[in-house]
Scaffold this motif. Structure first.
Motif, PDB file in Angstrom:
ATOM      1  N   ARG A 131       0.809  -1.212   0.000  1.00 47.83           N
ATOM      2  CA  ARG A 131       0.000   0.000   0.000  1.00 47.83           C
ATOM      3  C   ARG A 131       0.851   1.275   0.000  1.00 47.83           C
ATOM      4  O   ARG A 131       0.520   2.257  -0.662  1.00 47.83           O
ATOM      5  N   GLU A 158      -7.908  -9.488  -3.089  1.00 49.08           N
ATOM      6  CA  GLU A 158      -8.329  -8.087  -2.964  1.00 49.08           C
ATOM      7  C   GLU A 158      -7.441  -7.156  -3.787  1.00 49.08           C
ATOM      8  O   GLU A 158      -7.925  -6.194  -4.401  1.00 49.08           O
ATOM      9  N   ARG A 215      -8.586  -4.382  -6.506  1.00 51.27           N
ATOM     10  CA  ARG A 215      -8.486  -2.970  -6.133  1.00 51.27           C
ATOM     11  C   ARG A 215      -7.329  -2.220  -6.776  1.00 51.27           C
ATOM     12  O   ARG A 215      -7.399  -0.986  -6.914  1.00 51.27           O
ATOM     13  N   ARG A 236     -12.905  -9.057   2.079  1.00 49.76           N
ATOM     14  CA  ARG A 236     -13.215  -7.648   2.369  1.00 49.76           C
ATOM     15  C   ARG A 236     -12.968  -7.321   3.843  1.00 49.76           C
ATOM     16  O   ARG A 236     -12.440  -6.248   4.170  1.00 49.76           O
ATOM     17  N   GLU A 237     -13.358  -8.245   4.715  1.00 50.44           N
ATOM     18  CA  GLU A 237     -13.155  -8.014   6.146  1.00 50.44           C
ATOM     19  C   GLU A 237     -11.669  -7.914   6.478  1.00 50.44           C
ATOM     20  O   GLU A 237     -11.238  -7.041   7.250  1.00 50.44           O
ATOM     21  N   TRP A 244      -9.246  -7.071   4.378  1.00 53.74           N
ATOM     22  CA  TRP A 244      -8.754  -5.806   3.806  1.00 53.74           C
ATOM     23  C   TRP A 244      -9.050  -4.639   4.745  1.00 53.74           C
ATOM     24  O   TRP A 244      -8.163  -3.841   5.040  1.00 53.74           O
ATOM     25  N   ASP A 245     -10.285  -4.555   5.188  1.00 56.76           N
ATOM     26  CA  ASP A 245     -10.671  -3.441   6.056  1.00 56.76           C
ATOM     27  C   ASP A 245      -9.857  -3.448   7.352  1.00 56.76           C
ATOM     28  O   ASP A 245      -9.425  -2.390   7.834  1.00 56.76           O
ATOM     29  N   THR A 246      -9.648  -4.634   7.912  1.00 53.76           N
ATOM     30  CA  THR A 246      -8.884  -4.729   9.156  1.00 53.76           C
ATOM     31  C   THR A 246      -7.422  -4.370   8.930  1.00 53.76           C
ATOM     32  O   THR A 246      -6.826  -3.615   9.718  1.00 53.76           O
ATOM     33  N   GLU A 288      -6.209  -2.475   6.628  1.00 57.58           N
ATOM     34  CA  GLU A 288      -6.142  -1.029   6.410  1.00 57.58           C
ATOM     35  C   GLU A 288      -6.171  -0.285   7.743  1.00 57.58           C
ATOM     36  O   GLU A 288      -5.394   0.646   7.970  1.00 57.58           O
ATOM     37  N   ARG A 289      -7.061  -0.712   8.614  1.00 60.35           N
ATOM     38  CA  ARG A 289      -7.205  -0.027   9.901  1.00 60.35           C
ATOM     39  C   ARG A 289      -5.982  -0.238  10.787  1.00 60.35           C
ATOM     40  O   ARG A 289      -5.519   0.687  11.471  1.00 60.35           O
TER      41      ARG A 289
END
Length: 307
Positions: free
Chosen positions: A124, A198, A202, A292-293, A295-297, A299-300
């Motif tokens: 990222r 992902e 993306r 997705r879960e 990825w979101d985690t 990222e956070r």
């Protein structure tokens, strides 16, 4: 045309063999080796002995602050033109512990931190610097299948839970045992495949992401945190298995990895490459909700360390 490939896990085992192949077969590659402390300078000197372009960047992959510093240094060198355009990232570093209680400086369980979060942070943080066509390769493991055919009973299959749970110590039963440590490993490799899926969705067109499975490779440094009996078996006894279809030699696994990085092995984005060919990964590894879960985690958990 000269281009940069950033690589972790190039100091030993299949990564070292792959790095040699990449440099020898593609003189246009400027290899950036991300390694702990001063070991990267020695590694760069050895890999660059025949005139190859190799740059070391120091990082402790168990520390997201250190990963961020490494990514910032690479980005700055790319911006200043000290490195040619970025066309590749190889997340080959991996760790397996003898328990599920080893905690890194950020408070994350170390297997998950190194095998999942470090790769995600590097991808990222470097994402905007990739120039098409580019390829991201993440080394995974067929232990994520969780069956005897793929792990010969040596490594338990993954035990998926909420990524927030997996990121912390004690996520598995009897967390102080080797079984828990190996479960953390196979689960982290399943997570890496989820993230590759992902990335394929993306990342911008022209930046491909693939998962690479070397198979069971005896004699690597993966079990360096294991007890003396296990280390001896992996170094001296298990290598004979490379004479059978159940294992891959370090030489072959490193060559397969180089083939994938260099594009000799063709694979569409999101692929799982089993040694030298794209193949289906486990049925469990195709789960858009979990992907997705995760990825979101990820990222956070990593965003506070990003610039």
């Amino acid at each position: 045309m000269q281009h940069t490939v950033v690589m972790t896990g190039a100091s030993r085992g299949i990564g070292r063999i792959a790095a040699d192949h990449i440099l020898r077969r593609s003189p246009d590659v400027h290899l950036v080796v991300v390694a702990r402390g001063s070991s990267g300078a020695q590694l760069a000197a050895e890999l660059g002995a025949n005139g190859h372009a190799v740059t070391p960047v120091a990082a402790d992959l168990g520390s997201l602050d250190s990963v961020r510093s490494a990514a910032t240094e690479i980005s700055d060198r790319l911006d200043r033109g000290e490195l040619p355009p970025l066309r590749g990232f190889v997340g080959n570093a991996g760790m397996q512990y003898t328990n599920a209680l080893t905690e890194g400086p950020d408070g994350f369980e170390s297997t998950f931190a190194i095998n999942v979060l470090a790769n995600h942070a590097l991808v990222r943080l470097l994402e905007d610097h990739f120039v098409s066509p580019a390829r991201i390769v993440i080394t995974v493991s067929d232990t994520h299948f969780g069956d005897f055919k793929h792990n010969m009973g040596m490594v338990p299959g993954p035990a998926w839970q909420s990524p927030d749970v997996l990121a912390r110590t004690g996520a598995f039963p009897e967390p102080d045992t080797t079984t828990a440590g190996r479960t953390a490993y196979s689960t982290s490799k399943l997570a890496a495949i989820y993230l590759v899926h992902e990335y394929a969705r993306r990342l911008p067109a022209g930046i491909d992401a693939v998962a690479y499975n070397p198979g069971f490779v005896p004699g690597t440094g993966l079990t360096r945190n294991a007890g003396p009996v296990s280390r001896f078996a992996m170094r001296r006894i298990m290598p004979v298995m490379t004479l059978t279809p159940f294992a891959t030699s370090r030489t072959a696994a490193g060559r397969y990895l180089a083939d994938l990085v260099l594009g000799t092995t063709q694979a569409p984005t999101g692929s799982y490459v089993d040694r030298s060919r794209p193949a289906p990964s486990s049925q469990e590894s195709y789960d858009p909700r979990r992907e997705r879960e995760l990825w979101d985690t990820a990222e956070r958990l990593t965003v506070v360390h990003a610039a």
